[in-house]
Design an enzyme around this catalytic site. Structure first.
Site, mmCIF file in Angstrom:
data_model
loop_
_atom_site.group_PDB
_atom_site.id
_atom_site.type_symbol
_atom_site.label_atom_id
_atom_site.label_comp_id
_atom_site.label_asym_id
_atom_site.label_seq_id
_atom_site.Cartn_x
_atom_site.Cartn_y
_atom_site.Cartn_z
ATOM 1 N N GLY A 15 0.161 10.127 1.153
ATOM 2 C CA GLY A 15 1.388 9.540 0.610
ATOM 3 C C GLY A 15 1.826 8.357 1.462
ATOM 4 O O GLY A 15 2.115 8.508 2.638
ATOM 5 N N GLY A 17 4.510 6.523 0.779
ATOM 6 C CA GLY A 17 5.896 6.223 0.423
ATOM 7 C C GLY A 17 6.681 5.985 1.708
ATOM 8 O O GLY A 17 6.111 5.629 2.753
ATOM 9 N N PHE A 18 7.984 6.224 1.647
ATOM 10 C CA PHE A 18 8.829 5.935 2.815
ATOM 11 C C PHE A 18 8.419 6.769 4.034
ATOM 12 O O PHE A 18 8.351 6.258 5.146
ATOM 13 C CB PHE A 18 10.295 6.191 2.475
ATOM 14 N N GLY A 19 8.141 8.058 3.827
ATOM 15 C CA GLY A 19 7.819 8.928 4.950
ATOM 16 C C GLY A 19 6.446 8.635 5.540
ATOM 17 O O GLY A 19 6.295 8.453 6.753
ATOM 18 N N VAL A 83 -5.118 13.295 -4.222
ATOM 19 C CA VAL A 83 -5.392 14.549 -3.528
ATOM 20 C C VAL A 83 -5.058 15.689 -4.484
ATOM 21 O O VAL A 83 -4.010 15.666 -5.140
ATOM 22 C CB VAL A 83 -4.510 14.640 -2.254
ATOM 23 N N GLU A 175 23.505 3.805 -11.985
ATOM 24 C CA GLU A 175 23.013 2.426 -11.837
ATOM 25 C C GLU A 175 22.350 1.938 -13.124
ATOM 26 O O GLU A 175 22.551 0.794 -13.545
ATOM 27 C CB GLU A 175 22.049 2.357 -10.642
ATOM 28 N N ASP A 304 10.745 13.891 0.599
ATOM 29 C CA ASP A 304 11.301 14.594 -0.561
ATOM 30 C C ASP A 304 10.579 15.886 -0.895
ATOM 31 O O ASP A 304 11.140 16.747 -1.565
ATOM 32 C CB ASP A 304 11.232 13.688 -1.796
ATOM 33 N N ALA A 320 15.643 7.899 1.053
ATOM 34 C CA ALA A 320 14.658 7.160 1.840
ATOM 35 C C ALA A 320 14.906 7.226 3.355
ATOM 36 O O ALA A 320 13.955 7.447 4.121
ATOM 37 C CB ALA A 320 14.619 5.707 1.352
HETATM 38 C C1 LIG Z 1 14.804 5.830 -9.270
HETATM 39 C C2 LIG Z 1 15.049 6.228 -7.848
HETATM 40 C C3 LIG Z 1 16.109 5.666 -7.148
HETATM 41 C C4 LIG Z 1 16.341 6.007 -5.822
HETATM 42 N N1 LIG Z 1 17.382 5.420 -5.152
HETATM 43 C C5 LIG Z 1 17.546 5.664 -3.838
HETATM 44 C C6 LIG Z 1 18.549 4.976 -3.099
HETATM 45 O O1 LIG Z 1 19.298 4.164 -3.641
HETATM 46 N N2 LIG Z 1 18.652 5.237 -1.760
HETATM 47 C C7 LIG Z 1 17.811 6.120 -1.142
HETATM 48 O O2 LIG Z 1 17.918 6.297 0.076
HETATM 49 N N3 LIG Z 1 16.891 6.813 -1.813
HETATM 50 C C8 LIG Z 1 16.722 6.598 -3.150
HETATM 51 N N4 LIG Z 1 15.770 7.270 -3.852
HETATM 52 C C9 LIG Z 1 15.014 8.349 -3.170
HETATM 53 C C10 LIG Z 1 13.920 7.794 -2.283
HETATM 54 O O3 LIG Z 1 13.139 6.854 -2.992
HETATM 55 C C11 LIG Z 1 13.089 8.961 -1.805
HETATM 56 O O4 LIG Z 1 13.921 9.821 -1.070
HETATM 57 C C12 LIG Z 1 11.930 8.505 -0.939
HETATM 58 O O5 LIG Z 1 11.056 7.700 -1.681
HETATM 59 C C13 LIG Z 1 11.185 9.726 -0.388
HETATM 60 O O6 LIG Z 1 10.099 9.290 0.363
HETATM 61 P P1 LIG Z 1 8.770 10.160 0.411
HETATM 62 O O7 LIG Z 1 7.892 9.475 1.411
HETATM 63 O O8 LIG Z 1 9.090 11.587 0.601
HETATM 64 O O9 LIG Z 1 8.152 10.050 -1.050
HETATM 65 P P2 LIG Z 1 7.760 8.783 -1.898
HETATM 66 O O10 LIG Z 1 8.390 7.551 -1.384
HETATM 67 O O11 LIG Z 1 8.010 9.165 -3.308
HETATM 68 O O12 LIG Z 1 6.191 8.639 -1.663
HETATM 69 C C14 LIG Z 1 5.284 9.605 -2.073
HETATM 70 C C15 LIG Z 1 3.910 8.951 -2.127
HETATM 71 O O13 LIG Z 1 2.943 9.967 -2.268
HETATM 72 C C16 LIG Z 1 1.971 9.560 -3.199
HETATM 73 N N5 LIG Z 1 1.382 10.777 -3.762
HETATM 74 C C17 LIG Z 1 2.036 11.781 -4.392
HETATM 75 N N6 LIG Z 1 1.176 12.736 -4.754
HETATM 76 C C18 LIG Z 1 -0.043 12.344 -4.334
HETATM 77 C C19 LIG Z 1 -1.349 12.907 -4.435
HETATM 78 N N7 LIG Z 1 -1.563 14.083 -5.042
HETATM 79 N N8 LIG Z 1 -2.394 12.212 -3.934
HETATM 80 C C20 LIG Z 1 -2.205 11.006 -3.343
HETATM 81 N N9 LIG Z 1 -0.998 10.427 -3.219
HETATM 82 C C21 LIG Z 1 0.069 11.094 -3.706
HETATM 83 C C22 LIG Z 1 2.767 8.766 -4.225
HETATM 84 O O14 LIG Z 1 1.935 7.887 -4.963
HETATM 85 C C23 LIG Z 1 3.755 8.027 -3.325
HETATM 86 O O15 LIG Z 1 3.258 6.763 -2.908
HETATM 87 C C24 LIG Z 1 15.503 6.950 -5.182
HETATM 88 C C25 LIG Z 1 14.440 7.529 -5.891
HETATM 89 C C26 LIG Z 1 14.213 7.164 -7.206
HETATM 90 C C27 LIG Z 1 13.058 7.771 -7.960
#
Ligand SMILES: Cc1cc2nc3c(=O)[nH]c(=O)nc-3n(C[C@H](O)[C@H](O)[C@H](O)COP(=O)(O)OP(=O)(O)OC[C@H]3O[C@@H](n4cnc5c(N)ncnc54)[C@H](O)[C@@H]3O)c2cc1C
Length: 425
Positions: A15, A17-19, A83, A175, A304, A320
């Site tokens: 992943g 994403g942010f984390g 994955v 929003e 998340d 995030a």
């Molecule tokens: C529409 C929307 C608006 C938001 N607005 C805000 C905001 O205003 N402020 C704020 O702080 N937060 C906001 N959030 C929440 C914030 O985006 C999340 O808390 C943050 O992205 C969590 O980070 P993460 O690394 O846990 O997951 P994510 O950023 O979701 O990253 C997960 C990553 O894992 C990858 N992945 C998942 N499953 C698999 C797999 N099986 N194999 C390979 N890769 C995989 C995905 O492709 C993705 O790139 C919002 C979320 C959404 C959906």
């Protein structure tokens, strides 16, 4: 890869994403080799996804190729792969294509997906917003609805095409509602001849008793008033009981709406299932105070997809900054382990909650300081531009917003993924 790098402790991060990305960044110079796996080739700034869905920003303004973000890090290998399991006993990540990637330390940061409270059959009628594809699909549905309304002579059908129902009044629902109203009332009217787009209805439906339930009562009440002032119809205390091709049902009544947007619920990725680990009702993996998976000190899980009460005894919110703080902690924990040191448990520190309602309308809760209205809106905008990656994206988004602010023009009003023959649904 050089032999020297190959012999290093191998951290696999699933992943970007942010984390996951924060963990990767913070492991720079740690003397480890990293494999970063994601099923998408881009890192996505989800907080501005609704702006792509409402034609305010282009997809490339809120996403970055993952390879580009780690191009200066020779010890990081990027894999574009899905994955679908973990063989924890063999310390292997299992990829959908049958390949396996072994690890010394694993970091799971796979986020969440939509949840329809057991009604997955609603998804085709009420898509959610999580990926760039979701955003362009929604953009298409919204713009096609206006196009079809322009050519529709039946008043009932035209009204349904011009009704936009949004389920869930958290930040994303609020929003979206505010921006669709602005699109209909400020951006589109001059461009249509037969239909008055200002008459579009945007109905925000929430099962709870207030909008922005995560905010203090006064900011939530302000957001509610502001939404109604700009023309959003807010329905509270009504759970949606059906979504179908004609619209949405709540309180025993059907609202005819050709566009329904789901902003109501999420379910964690399958990380807990892969490990057979304990999870909460939303499937979030329950991690130990040091963010490891119980029974697997070599596996960390963050963002998340996990649940942990590390915010003064309260659950850490799914936002995030929380995912980034956890990523930072895990990078420090891996470095500490390699140096033979231990770490204090993870503690989340909350710096504030922000939500935009419309032009010059936002709410911010910094704890002791609460802001609303134009000042909050400017701070919201500056904060979001600051958190984007790279000068080019910051300038591009700032310019797009300036144009919307001054001219009410949204440049990304493009209907893609289909021709005029394709129905809204
Ligand atoms: C529409 C929307 C608006 C938001 N607005 C805000 C905001 O205003 N402020 C704020 O702080 N937060 C906001 N959030 C929440 C914030 O985006 C999340 O808390 C943050 O992205 C969590 O980070 P993460 O690394 O846990 O997951 P994510 O950023 O979701 O990253 C997960 C990553 O894992 C990858 N992945 C998942 N499953 C698999 C797999 N099986 N194999 C390979 N890769 C995989 C995905 O492709 C993705 O790139 C919002 C979320 C959404 C959906």
């Amino acid at each position: 890869m050089t032999e020297q790098v190959q012999g290093l402790h191998h951290v696999v991060i699933v992943g970007a994403g942010f984390g996951g990305l924060e963990t990767t960044y913070r492991l720079a110079g740690a003397g480890v080799r990293i494999t970063l796996i994601d099923r998408r080739n881009h890192h996505l700034f989800q907080p501005l996804l609704y702006q792509v869905a409402t034609a305010s920003l282009a997809t490339s303004e809120i996403a970055w190729p993952i390879r580009h973000l780690v191009r200066d890090r020779p010890e990081v290998t990027t894999l574009f792969a899905n994955v679908n399991g973990i063989a924890a006993a063999r310390r292997c990540v299992l990829l959908e294509d049958g390949a396996e990637v072994s690890y010394d330390t694993l970091v799971l940061a796979t986020g969440v997906r939509h949840a329809y409270f057991g009604h997955d059959e609603w998804e085709p009628f009420a898509p959610g917003l999580k990926t760039l594809e979701d955003a362009t699909t929604l953009r298409r549905r919204i713009l096609v609805a206006f196009e079809r309304a322009e050519r529709e002579s039946d008043p009932g059908k035209r009204a349904a095409l011009m009704t936009f129902a949004i389920v869930g009044a958290g930040p994303t629902g609020v929003e979206l509602a505010g921006t669709i109203v602005e699109l209909a009332r400020s951006t589109l009217p001059q461009d249509f001849r037969n239909v008055d787009t200002r008459r579009a209805r945007v109905v925000l439906i929430e099962a709870g008793q207030r909008v922005l339930a995560g905010f203090p009562d006064d900011l939530s009440a302000y957001a509610h008033r502001s939404l109604e002032d700009i023309g959003v119809e807010v329905v509270l205390g009504q759970a949606v009981t059906d979504c179908n091709a004609d619209g949405v049902v709540y309180g025993g009544n059907q609202l005819d709406a050709k566009t329904i947007i789901w902003a109501a619920g999420v379910r964690a990725s399958r990380a807990a299932e892969w490990l057979g680990a304990p999870a909460d009702r939303a499937g979030r993996l329950q991690v130990a105070p040091d963010l490891t998976v119980p029974g697997h000190p070599e596996i960390f899980a963050i963002g998340d997809t996990v649940t942990i009460s590390a915010w003064n005894g309260q659950p850490v919110p799914g936002i995030a900054p929380a995912a980034k703080q956890e990523g930072r902690y895990v990078a420090a924990a891996i470095k500490a382990r390699l140096a033979g040191r231990s770490m204090a448990p993870f503690r989340y520190s909350h710096s504030g909650s922000l939500a935009q309602i419309g032009k010059r309308l936002a709410v911010i809760d910094f704890g002791r300081v609460k802001l609303r209205g134009a000042l909050a809106w400017w701070i919201w905008g500056i904060a979001h531009i600051y958190f984007l990656i790279g000068l080019r994206h910051r300038l591009s988004v700032a310019l797009s917003w300036l144009w919307i602010y001054l001219r009410d023009q949204r440049a990304a009003r493009l209907i893609t993924q289909g021709s005029s023959k394709v129905n809204v649904r």
